[in-house]
Design an enzyme around this catalytic site. Sequence first.
Site, mmCIF file in Angstrom:
data_model
loop_
_atom_site.group_PDB
_atom_site.id
_atom_site.type_symbol
_atom_site.label_atom_id
_atom_site.label_comp_id
_atom_site.label_asym_id
_atom_site.label_seq_id
_atom_site.Cartn_x
_atom_site.Cartn_y
_atom_site.Cartn_z
ATOM 1 N N ARG A 1 65.016 32.575 41.844
ATOM 2 C CA ARG A 1 63.966 33.546 41.544
ATOM 3 C C ARG A 1 62.808 33.353 42.500
ATOM 4 O O ARG A 1 62.469 32.230 42.849
ATOM 5 C CB ARG A 1 63.479 33.343 40.098
ATOM 6 N N ARG B 186 53.552 37.453 24.540
ATOM 7 C CA ARG B 186 52.862 36.394 25.277
ATOM 8 C C ARG B 186 51.357 36.462 25.095
ATOM 9 O O ARG B 186 50.646 35.563 25.528
ATOM 10 C CB ARG B 186 53.148 36.548 26.776
ATOM 11 N N ARG C 264 66.561 25.583 39.567
ATOM 12 C CA ARG C 264 67.321 26.653 38.872
ATOM 13 C C ARG C 264 67.969 27.618 39.863
ATOM 14 O O ARG C 264 67.354 28.053 40.837
ATOM 15 C CB ARG C 264 66.386 27.430 37.946
ATOM 16 N N ARG D 138 51.945 30.330 36.486
ATOM 17 C CA ARG D 138 52.685 30.724 35.271
ATOM 18 C C ARG D 138 52.290 29.833 34.103
ATOM 19 O O ARG D 138 52.123 30.299 32.985
ATOM 20 C CB ARG D 138 54.199 30.652 35.537
ATOM 21 N N LYS E 82 64.418 28.695 27.167
ATOM 22 C CA LYS E 82 64.581 29.919 26.362
ATOM 23 C C LYS E 82 65.820 30.690 26.801
ATOM 24 O O LYS E 82 66.649 31.090 25.995
ATOM 25 C CB LYS E 82 63.328 30.814 26.497
HETATM 26 P P1 AP5 Z 1 65.722 28.411 31.510
HETATM 27 O O1 AP5 Z 1 66.406 28.362 30.178
HETATM 28 O O2 AP5 Z 1 66.221 29.400 32.497
HETATM 29 O O3 AP5 Z 1 64.130 28.522 31.296
HETATM 30 P P2 AP5 Z 1 63.253 29.627 30.527
HETATM 31 O O4 AP5 Z 1 62.592 28.979 29.347
HETATM 32 O O5 AP5 Z 1 64.045 30.859 30.272
HETATM 33 O O6 AP5 Z 1 62.103 29.810 31.596
HETATM 34 P P3 AP5 Z 1 61.651 31.061 32.499
HETATM 35 O O7 AP5 Z 1 61.202 30.478 33.799
HETATM 36 O O8 AP5 Z 1 62.670 32.134 32.541
HETATM 37 O O9 AP5 Z 1 60.420 31.515 31.640
HETATM 38 P P4 AP5 Z 1 59.195 32.333 32.082
HETATM 39 O O10 AP5 Z 1 58.555 32.552 30.779
HETATM 40 O O11 AP5 Z 1 58.352 31.748 33.125
HETATM 41 O O12 AP5 Z 1 59.837 33.614 32.811
HETATM 42 P P5 AP5 Z 1 60.087 35.104 32.350
HETATM 43 O O13 AP5 Z 1 61.321 35.552 32.989
HETATM 44 O O14 AP5 Z 1 59.945 35.248 30.864
HETATM 45 O O15 AP5 Z 1 65.790 26.929 32.138
HETATM 46 C C1 AP5 Z 1 65.241 26.645 33.408
HETATM 47 C C2 AP5 Z 1 66.150 25.680 34.178
HETATM 48 O O16 AP5 Z 1 66.251 24.448 33.476
HETATM 49 C C3 AP5 Z 1 67.590 26.182 34.332
HETATM 50 O O17 AP5 Z 1 68.054 25.842 35.609
HETATM 51 C C4 AP5 Z 1 68.374 25.451 33.243
HETATM 52 O O18 AP5 Z 1 69.716 25.197 33.643
HETATM 53 C C5 AP5 Z 1 67.590 24.155 33.091
HETATM 54 N N1 AP5 Z 1 67.541 23.703 31.694
HETATM 55 C C6 AP5 Z 1 67.379 24.469 30.575
HETATM 56 N N2 AP5 Z 1 67.370 23.700 29.462
HETATM 57 C C7 AP5 Z 1 67.494 22.418 29.900
HETATM 58 C C8 AP5 Z 1 67.528 21.162 29.214
HETATM 59 N N3 AP5 Z 1 67.427 21.071 27.880
HETATM 60 N N4 AP5 Z 1 67.650 20.027 29.975
HETATM 61 C C9 AP5 Z 1 67.746 20.099 31.330
HETATM 62 N N5 AP5 Z 1 67.736 21.273 32.026
HETATM 63 C C10 AP5 Z 1 67.606 22.411 31.313
HETATM 64 O O19 AP5 Z 1 58.823 35.860 32.983
HETATM 65 C C11 AP5 Z 1 58.681 36.029 34.362
HETATM 66 C C12 AP5 Z 1 57.444 36.856 34.672
HETATM 67 O O20 AP5 Z 1 57.567 38.170 34.093
HETATM 68 C C13 AP5 Z 1 56.108 36.330 34.106
HETATM 69 O O21 AP5 Z 1 55.531 35.358 34.949
HETATM 70 C C14 AP5 Z 1 55.283 37.615 34.002
HETATM 71 O O22 AP5 Z 1 54.780 37.999 35.253
HETATM 72 C C15 AP5 Z 1 56.310 38.653 33.582
HETATM 73 N N6 AP5 Z 1 56.425 38.765 32.112
HETATM 74 C C16 AP5 Z 1 57.544 38.515 31.360
HETATM 75 N N7 AP5 Z 1 57.306 38.733 30.055
HETATM 76 C C17 AP5 Z 1 55.998 39.124 29.968
HETATM 77 C C18 AP5 Z 1 55.148 39.477 28.870
HETATM 78 N N8 AP5 Z 1 55.604 39.456 27.588
HETATM 79 N N9 AP5 Z 1 53.862 39.809 29.147
HETATM 80 C C19 AP5 Z 1 53.395 39.849 30.405
HETATM 81 N N10 AP5 Z 1 54.142 39.504 31.499
HETATM 82 C C20 AP5 Z 1 55.439 39.152 31.276
HETATM 83 ZN ZN ZN Z 2 63.927 32.839 31.033
#
Ligand code: AP5
Ligand code: ZN
Length: 236
Positions: free
Chosen positions: A160, A88, A127, A171, A13
């Site tokens: 992170r 979410r 990452r 997660r 994402k």
């Molecule tokens: P990357 O694109 O960074 O992954 P992402 O989908 O953004 O994953 P996240 O880990 O950021 O998602 P998340 O939902 O767990 O975290 P969030 O910050 O939202 O890609 C990952 C890696 O893979 C990178 O190194 C990239 O280079 C590589 N990559 C990408 N695409 C690739 C491909 N096609 N092929 C190979 N490699 C690839 O949330 C964090 C925390 O915040 C949650 O756990 C929760 O506590 C809180 N939170 C956030 N939003 C909410 C909400 N709406 N409600 C409640 N709690 C929330």
């Molecule tokens: Zn993300």
Amino acid sequence: KRLILIGPPGSGKGTQSPIIKDEYCLCHLATGDMLRAAVAAKTPLGIKAKEAMEKGELVTDDLVVGIIDEAMKKPSCQKGFILDGFPRTVTQAEKLDEMLQKQGAKIDKVLNFAIDDAILEERITGRWIHPSSGRTYHTKFAPPKVPGTDDVTGEPLIQRKDDTAAVLKSRLEAFHKQTEPVCLLLSIHVKMMHFLLKKSQLWVIDYYKKKGAVAELHAEKSPKEVTTEVQKVLSS
Ligand code: AP5
Ligand code: ZN
């Protein structure tokens, strides 16, 4: 355009968002990034969110709905936005609909980053991030020119706190419980129970499938191939 990106941790994402954002002049609203900034700045919001985030659990609906409500009012978001990591839970989706209704707006597309859980550990543990710009690297799939260093500024990269194999498990659990079911059979079973009990939807993905807004992506493909899929969906 008003877009929602749904997908498990590491599904891409945050990697695709800046590309879509630039191409369509949208604002990128990532609740995870906003919460991490609040935690780093030790704001009252950050203090409330820190513990749940470190454990890989969701923070409360009220907290994230509050941040999104605030952020969506920005002039730069009036033309359109990418919601990355929000909603979410079904409650968050319902609150989002209320906010949009007030503006006479609606969601155009929900991009579902479909991917097998087994691929995600390698993506998450490899990452590396440049904190001030949000640029994301991967030791194997998107390595920086100099290991541990941002390509543009030369500043150090960080990992992170929640990017460990153990926290990833929590997660993913949260994701399958509230956002998308882990398997079809379980999903059908729980849907029947909910229908019988006349309860509302349980999973965010079903909430949007009912509205006919969901486009499926093959998120296990290379970043470039995923970008091409996104472009196809958005131009159709
Ligand atoms: P990357 O694109 O960074 O992954 P992402 O989908 O953004 O994953 P996240 O880990 O950021 O998602 P998340 O939902 O767990 O975290 P969030 O910050 O939202 O890609 C990952 C890696 O893979 C990178 O190194 C990239 O280079 C590589 N990559 C990408 N695409 C690739 C491909 N096609 N092929 C190979 N490699 C690839 O949330 C964090 C925390 O915040 C949650 O756990 C929760 O506590 C809180 N939170 C956030 N939003 C909410 C909400 N709406 N409600 C409640 N709690 C929330
Ligand atoms: Zn993300």
